[in-house]
Design a protein around this motif. Structure first.
Motif: not given
Length: 131
Positions: A27-33
Motif C-alpha cells: 500500500a502506498a499509504v503506509g502509516g505503520w510508524w
C-alpha cells in the motif's frame, strides 16, 4: 541478526515486508510508524546487517494482556530462526512492560511454530470474522 524492541523503521520497509509475507500489494499509504506508536506496547525489528528482514507487532490492553500480531519474516531470511527470535524478543518486551499474559492466534499451518518453537500453550478462544 539483530532484534530490537521498539526499533526504528520506515513505513515503506514494513509495508514491503508485509506485502511479501502476507501476499498482498504494498500500500502506498503506509502509516505503520504512527499506528504502532499510538496503539502498541511495542514491536520488534529483525535486521540482518541493515535491511529489515522481520517484524512483529505487540498490541496490548494497557494492562495485563499483550497480543502478538502479524509476525513476518522475509523469504530470504526464513528457516534461520528469525521468527523464533522475533517472538522471543516480543515475549521479553511484554514481560518488561509489566504484562501478565501474551496471546497469539494463528492459522493451523503455524501451530508447530507457535506451540513448539515459541513456547505458547493452547487455550480455548473464539473468533468472529468481521469481513
Amino acid at each position: 541478526m539483530s532484534y530490537t524492541w521498539r526499533g526504528a523503521f520506515d513505513d515503506a520497509e514494513v509495508e514491503a515486508l508485509h506485502a511479501e509475507g502476507f501476499g498482498h500489494p504494498a500500500a502506498a499509504v503506509g502509516g505503520w510508524w504512527a499506528r504502532v506508536n499510538r496503539h502498541s506496547l511495542g514491536w520488534v525489528c529483525a535486521r540482518d546487517g541493515g535491511p529489515l528482514v522481520g517484524f512483529v507487532n505487540v498490541a496490548w490492553d494497557g494492562a495485563a494482556h499483550a497480543f502478538v500480531l502479524d509476525t513476518v519474516v522475509a523469504a530470504t531470511a526464513q528457516r534461520r530462526g528469525v521468527g523464533t527470535g522475533l517472538v522471543a524478543a516480543a515475549v521479553a518486551g511484554a514481560r518488561a512492560g509489566g504484562c501478565e499474559w501474551l496471546h497469539v492466534d494463528f492459522e493451523d499451518h503455524l501451530r508447530e511454530f507457535y506451540l513448539s518453537s515459541c513456547g505458547f500453550t493452547t487455550t480455548g478462544a473464539g473468533l468472529v470474522r468481521l469481513r
